[in-house]
Design an enzyme around this catalytic site. Structure first.
Site, PDB file in Angstrom:
ATOM      1  N   LYS A  71      88.510  63.744 136.511  1.00  0.00           N
ATOM      2  CA  LYS A  71      87.861  62.468 136.800  1.00  0.00           C
ATOM      3  C   LYS A  71      86.350  62.678 136.698  1.00  0.00           C
ATOM      4  O   LYS A  71      85.835  63.693 137.209  1.00  0.00           O
ATOM      5  CB  LYS A  71      88.245  62.012 138.216  1.00  0.00           C
ATOM      6  N   LYS A  84     100.601  52.191 130.789  1.00  0.00           N
ATOM      7  CA  LYS A  84     101.059  52.128 132.189  1.00  0.00           C
ATOM      8  C   LYS A  84     101.851  50.841 132.324  1.00  0.00           C
ATOM      9  O   LYS A  84     101.286  49.750 132.201  1.00  0.00           O
ATOM     10  CB  LYS A  84      99.879  52.068 133.157  1.00  0.00           C
TER      11      LYS A  84
HETATM   12  O1  SMG Z   1      99.645  59.574 138.935  1.00  0.00           O
HETATM   13  O2  SMG Z   1      98.712  61.481 138.539  1.00  0.00           O
HETATM   14  C1  SMG Z   1      98.663  60.290 138.747  1.00  0.00           C
HETATM   15  C2  SMG Z   1      97.309  59.628 138.808  1.00  0.00           C
HETATM   16  C3  SMG Z   1      96.598  59.688 137.523  1.00  0.00           C
HETATM   17  O3  SMG Z   1      94.261  59.509 137.501  1.00  0.00           O
HETATM   18  C4  SMG Z   1      95.296  58.923 137.557  1.00  0.00           C
HETATM   19  N1  SMG Z   1      95.371  57.587 137.643  1.00  0.00           N
HETATM   20  O4  SMG Z   1      92.800  55.714 136.084  1.00  0.00           O
HETATM   21  O5  SMG Z   1      94.362  56.859 135.250  1.00  0.00           O
HETATM   22  C5  SMG Z   1      93.778  56.413 136.232  1.00  0.00           C
HETATM   23  C6  SMG Z   1      94.213  56.735 137.640  1.00  0.00           C
HETATM   24  C7  SMG Z   1      94.508  55.505 138.396  1.00  0.00           C
HETATM   25  C8  SMG Z   1      94.868  55.696 139.803  1.00  0.00           C
HETATM   26  S1  SMG Z   1      93.586  56.385 140.742  1.00  0.00           S
HETATM   27  C9  SMG Z   1      93.654  55.612 142.247  1.00  0.00           C
HETATM   28 MG    MG Z   2      92.660  56.044 133.945  1.00  0.00          MG
END
Ligand code: SMG
Ligand code: MG
Length: 367
Positions: free
Chosen positions: A163, A263
């Site tokens: 991130k 998603k």
């Molecule tokens: O399920 O491993 C997971 C989370 C992966 O980083 C992740 N999701 O923006 O892709 C994204 C985020 C959204 C959720 S963060 C609160």
């Molecule tokens: Mg993302």
């Protein structure tokens, strides 16, 4: 099939470690689960909305409200229908894609359990096992990040997603690349936290051989992404911006992204998600399955999609223990950096109702 009732179960699941993104830190998941009761079988769905409307405009209380007042009554009044009818039946209600997707999944699970077919077979998944990735939050110190990545690599993950946000990008990426070498697949996710003035920081990431950069700019800024793409060698992948198959096609056509994160919750359902997969496969656009810190219910369903031939990049579908000490299904366990796609009927896993009972914070029966 006819829908005779839906039970909403809100559960509280503590995370094994805090997860920080550009929009905040999560320490627990407030998850809405749905049990659809039909005249044939029962099915489970999971709503990926978070407690607060930070990732998108949806949030758990809003999902409960729209399901209770509008979505479930609409389906219950529809008479005989199939899972493929759910999205068209609910299309009159604007937005609320995560709530719609959860309801569609519960209905689809019931339908497939009834006819003894797995979700993976229903979609046409071709792989029994899929290589998966792990998302690593913002840690605040580069040393802590390197330690976190080291633990995931030791567990067997071959792809990590870091991130990022302005001020937390080049240094952490350089440290991870420097420590783990070029064999580790690395990608980054900004959750829309950059603006045009930050372009040089994103250009600097080109030196690190990243698989992709996910959602650098605002959700609604397709033109900005298209312009940014002309400055970067790293492929842009869109997440938050892609709310439908139509929007995915538009983003690709205008050059806003060359990779699509799929998603189901974000696009209003698994059937729409499959449509995006098919369109991208036909257009030669790589896809992968994103994650929303799902419980085993959503994780199982995501794995069915991840087995499709167009999902050529590892998904954000880590093992259950990456987030949860206890889960509402038997845990998904990493083997050689991969997970097994469930092959039993429906979502393909047992739902542990005793565990759900223990974790329940609120329940509501509709219709
Ligand atoms: O399920 O491993 C997971 C989370 C992966 O980083 C992740 N999701 O923006 O892709 C994204 C985020 C959204 C959720 S963060 C609160
Ligand atoms: Mg993302």
């Amino acid at each position: 099939m006819k829908l005779t009732g839906v039970e909403l179960r809100r559960i509280a699941l503590p995370l094994v470690a805090p997860f920080r993104t550009s929009f905040g830190t999560q320490t627990r998941r407030d998850v809405l689960l749905l049990r659809a009761v039909t005249d044939g079988a029962e099915g489970w769905g999971e709503c990926v909305a978070m407690a607060d409307p930070l990732y998108s405009e949806e949030y758990v209380d809003g999902a409960v409200d729209v399901l209770r007042r509008f979505l479930v009554p609409r389906l219950a009044a529809a008479g005989d229908f199939a899972a493929t009818d759910v999205a068209p039946l609910l299309a009159g209600f604007h937005g609320h894609r995560m709530a719609k997707a959860a309801l569609e999944l519960a209905v689809l699970d019931a339908e497939l359990r009834q006819r003894q077919q797995s979700l993976a077979a229903y979609f046409g998944a071709q792989r029994e096992r899929v290589v998966v990735g792990v998302a690593v939050g913002i840690t605040g110190s580069v040393d802590a990040l390197v330690d976190a990545v080291a633990a995931h690599v030791a567990a067997g993950y071959r792809r990590v997603k870091l991130k990022i946000e302005p001020g937390w990008d080049v240094a952490p990426v350089a440290a991870v690349r420097g420590t783990f070498g070029d064999d580790l697949m690395v990608q980054v996710d900004a959750n829309g936290s950059y603006a045009e003035v930050d372009t040089e920081a994103l250009v600097a990431l080109d030196d690190f051989g990243l698989l992709l950069i996910e959602q650098p700019l605002d959700d609604d800024d397709l033109a900005g992404h298209a312009k940014l793409a002309t400055r970067l060698r790293t492929p842009i992948c869109l997440d938050e911006s892609i709310t439908s198959a139509r929007r995915a096609a538009e983003a690709v056509t205008m050059g806003a992204c060359s990779i699509v994160n799929i998603k189901p919750g974000r696009v209003g359902g698994f059937i729409e998600a499959k449509r995006i997969h098919d369109d991208c496969l036909a257009a030669g656009v790589a896809t992968w399955i994103g994650g929303m810190l799902e419980t085993g219910i959503g994780r199982a369903a995501n794995l069915a999609l991840a087995g499709l031939p167009g999902c050529t990049l590892p998904g954000d579908i880590s093992a259950s223990n990456r987030y949860y000490a206890t889960d509402v299904t038997p845990p998904f366990v990493l083997e050689d950096g991969a997970l097994t796609v469930p092959s039993e009927p429906g979502i393909g896993v047992d739902v542990l109702t005793d565990v759900i009972d223990e974790l329940t914070t609120a329940r509501l029966t509709i219709a």
